[in-house]
Design an enzyme around this catalytic site. Structure first.
Site, PDB file in Angstrom:
ATOM      1  N   ASP A 199       0.814  -1.224   0.004  1.00 18.24           N
ATOM      2  CA  ASP A 199       0.062   0.104   0.013  1.00 18.24           C
ATOM      3  C   ASP A 199       1.002   1.206   0.075  1.00 18.24           C
ATOM      4  OD1 ASP A 199      -2.221  -1.715   0.131  1.00 18.24           O
ATOM      5  OD2 ASP A 199      -2.722  -1.454   2.192  1.00 18.24           O
ATOM      6  N   ARG A 200       0.285   2.311  -0.804  1.00 19.67           N
ATOM      7  CA  ARG A 200       1.124   3.715  -0.577  1.00 19.67           C
ATOM      8  C   ARG A 200       1.717   4.019   0.683  1.00 19.67           C
ATOM      9  NH1 ARG A 200       0.021   8.930  -0.727  1.00 19.67           N
ATOM     10  NH2 ARG A 200      -2.452   8.667  -0.180  1.00 19.67           N
TER      11      ARG A 200
END
Length: 700
Positions: free
Chosen positions: A231-232
């Site tokens: 995930d970012r």
């Protein structure tokens, strides 16, 4: 008219990057405060070691004392650039007008913008300029050239500034920390806020593009291949293959859970896992609706704990504590070989499953499934305790997990907790001590189904999902003989495949490393057994211990950081003044403009950011709809001049920025000032977003 705008934005020489210490954002805020809060009074752009306003006033940058813990972090800002989005017509678009397609299918701008863009040639169909009433045909290619603005991302301070700058391509110092590299594999430590590959509003500000820009010959297009995702907002280890064969092989191992194990480190609220029982009591009274955002969706009152325990009948002595007990479920679901009859507690959730939308390449398809019939998956919601080898002992409780953090330090727990099972090794008794055997490290294994609630907003949820499962009350409501006497209205779609599609079993294991009483937070290890989107974050929230700074799932955006929270607040106020014109009644030359202070001048919604909040009709009117292309002005210059996002960066007080050209101000000066406006806004928006969450991919 198109002037060969197709493909603009792809050449690396067009990339203009600015990387600055995060402390510079505080300087901007401080200088703005000194100018009586006027959002127009301080316009800055980076020039070495100073900041410069539009009227030439310069302020020397000095390190601010006692900045918050992450003040040395560097912020990577991509200056806006022309970019062409291209897509082929979908079947559902055929026969609809080009303006209708863009307005209803994309929606970043109001209808008036798309009408103006078609007329100006920014939107083309198969490379040609068309009328707004043009109806889409099969095979059409739609292209939209924009002045693209990207959100800023944060990078750690381990690399030198020269490795980030545009002129230092090929610098020996990597912009992202490289852990390992050989001829076939690259392993890096990804910083939070940075997406792995271009997606959404991020293009050049993605890990692959940063590596590409740093060393195009080694990491250029087609030379790096994704193995897994992260995930970012999550930091940590990312493995990248240098050939498609390795990417496919390792990716398949992860997908099939074949000899792969991932371990994450998280900082969570509370003393893990003691909030678990308290959280049950809270969920008993939960009455969240269909619009719950990033929450535990539980509409059924739970009258029993989630812990799985065995039915002792037929299993020998009631006090049996054998280690070879088969767990109640695998991969978050009850398999055919699981003897559900010997397990009590927890919840068994029957989730309708279908092969709709699934690819069955290389696999035999069940004849019933091939006919479109559905089957059911028995997902589990509950927990059980094991040691580091997966062995169970029913005498263990969550207090064993808490107690181990007082017996061993973090390094010892980390070493023993991640041990692999050794063939032929001994089994450890419940009272094993470090002096007699390898210490037993207890893991809480948690099964809880998850789903993506909103693909557009990237929000997921976890829970029992009873709102999607038909009940007897629903069946009674469907009975024609009921005569409408039931108080509960019937939901005919409840339980249908279209409603439940996407609910998937999920399972994660957790153990405690340490607890900090001063902040009331715990460091925990997490091992995801399945790989659902936001799974660890959702499961920690469900257990009553959300990641402390994960504001999407129960945490606080600036947990424990009062200075960061204050800076975020000031940045938000700064942006709202910029968009609304409130208190902005003095221009750069000191001339008053009473209208600027009126709330009626607001052209952008409150809490606006460039990447998240669509443009308004008022913004389009002031930036594009009432402007025409001048003689000798290229299409790219016109796109830049009429960019609605550039207008949002300038704010209400500078809506007529480009009109100053008529007063003799040259275009280059106007462009430099525009860059200053953009730099300021992007940096301020970075401060109002999440700086990343305390979830780190520690080991693969």
């Amino acid at each position: 008219d198109s002037e060969n705008v197709i493909g603009i934005g792809s050449p690396s020489e067009m990339l203009n990057v600015e990387v600055v210490p995060l402390s510079k954002a505080f300087e901007i805020i401080s200088e703005t405060v000194k100018t009586n809060g006027s959002a127009a009074a301080m316009t800055v752009r980076p020039t070495g070691d100073k900041v410069v306003s539009c009227d030439g006033y310069s302020v020397k940058i000095a390190p601010l004392p006692q900045l918050w813990h992450d003040h040395r972090r560097r912020v990577r800002i991509i200056r806006p650039y022309p970019f062409t989005f291209a897509t082929f017509a979908k079947s559902r678009w055929i026969g609809r007008t080009v303006v209708e397609i863009y307005h209803e299918e994309f929606g970043s701008y109001p209808r008036s913008y798309y009408e103006a863009a078609v007329q100006a040639g920014r939107i083309l169909v198969s490379g040609k300029k068309v009328d707004s009433s043009y109806k889409i045909k099969g095979g059409d290619e739609l292209t939209h050239t924009v002045h693209r603005h990207e959100p800023a991302v944060g990078l750690d301070n381990s690399a030198s500034l020269s490795s980030f700058s545009t002129g230092q391509i090929g610098s020996e110092t990597p912009p992202i920390h490289i852990i390992h590299e050989d001829d076939s594999l690259l392993v890096v430590d990804k910083p939070s806020t940075l997406p792995i590959h271009p997606c959404g509003g991020y293009n050049y500000n993605s890990m692959f593009e940063i590596l590409h820009h740093w060393k195009p010959d080694l990491y250029g297009s087609g030379k790096l291949f994704t193995i897994h995702r992260l995930d970012r907002l999550t930091s940590g280890i990312v493995m990248i293959a240098k050939n498609s064969q390795l990417a496919s092989s390792l990716g398949r191992c992860i997908m099939d859970r074949d000899g792969c194990e991932k371990i994450y480190l998280a900082r969570v609220m509370g003393k893990f896992p003691l909030n678990l029982h308290q959280n049950h009591n809270q969920r008993d009274s939960t009455e969240s609706g269909d619009n719950c955002r990033g929450s535990i969706c539980n509409h059924r009152r739970v009258h029993h704990p989630w812990r799985f325990y065995r039915d002792q009948e037929g299993l020998g002595h009631p006090q049996s504590q054998q280690h070879d007990i088969e767990p109640p479920c695998q991969y978050g679901e009850f398999s055919a070989r699981t003897k559900w009859s010997v397990w009590k507690g927890g919840l068994k959730i029957t989730v309708p499953d279908s092969n709709e939308g699934k690819k069955m390449k290389g696999k035999s398809v069940d004849p019933i499934m091939a006919c479109g019939e559905s089957t059911n998956t028995d997902a589990a919601l509950g927990y059980w305790i094991t040691d580091q080898h997966g062995k169970m002992n029913e005498a263990w409780t969550i207090h064993n997990i808490v107690d181990q953090s007082t017996k061993f330090n973090m390094e010892e727990i980390l070493e023993f907790a991640t041990e692999s099972t050794v063939d032929g090794g001994s089994e450890y008794e419940a009272d094993a001590t470090p002096t007699t055997a390898t210490p037993t490290i207890h893991w809480l294994n948690f099964a809880c189904p998850c789903r993506v609630a909103s693909h557009k907003n990237g929000i997921c949820e976890a829970g029992d999902f009873s709102q999607y499962i038909p009940t007897k009350t629903d069946e009674n409501n469907n009975d024609d003989t009921n005569n409408g006497k039931n108080n509960k209205p019937c939901d005919k779609n409840k339980g249908s495949l279209t409603r439940v599609l996407g609910i998937k079993p999920a399972q994660t294991s957790f153990t405690l490393l340490s607890y900090d009483a001063s902040s009331d937070t715990s460091l925990v290890l997490a091992k995801p057994v399945t790989g659902r989107t936001h799974q660890i974050r959702l499961h920690l929230q469900a257990l009553g211990h959300p990641i402390a700074n994960d504001h999407c799932y129960g945490g606080e955006l600036w947990f424990g950081d009062e200075e960061g929270k204050e800076m975020c607040k000031k940045s938000r106020e700064f942006l709202d003044r910029l968009d609304g014109g409130d208190d902005v009644n003095v221009d750069a030359d000191g001339n008053s403009d009473v209208a600027c202070g009126s709330s009626s001048r607001r052209i952008a919604p409150k809490n606006s950011t460039i990447s998240d909040v669509p443009a308004t009709e008022a913004e389009i009117y002031h930036s594009a709809a009432n402007r025409s292309r001048e003689d000798g002005e290229s299409i790219l210059e016109f796109i830049e001049k009429t960019c609605v996002w550039c207008a949002r960066c300038r704010g209400v007080a500078n809506m007529g920025h480009w009109d100053r050209k008529n007063d003799g101000v040259d275009r280059e000066t106007l462009r430099e000032e525009q860059e200053a406006f953009v730099f300021r806004r992007v940096l301020m928006e970075f401060l109002v977003r999440s700086q990343g969450i305390w979830l780190h991919a520690l080991q693969y």
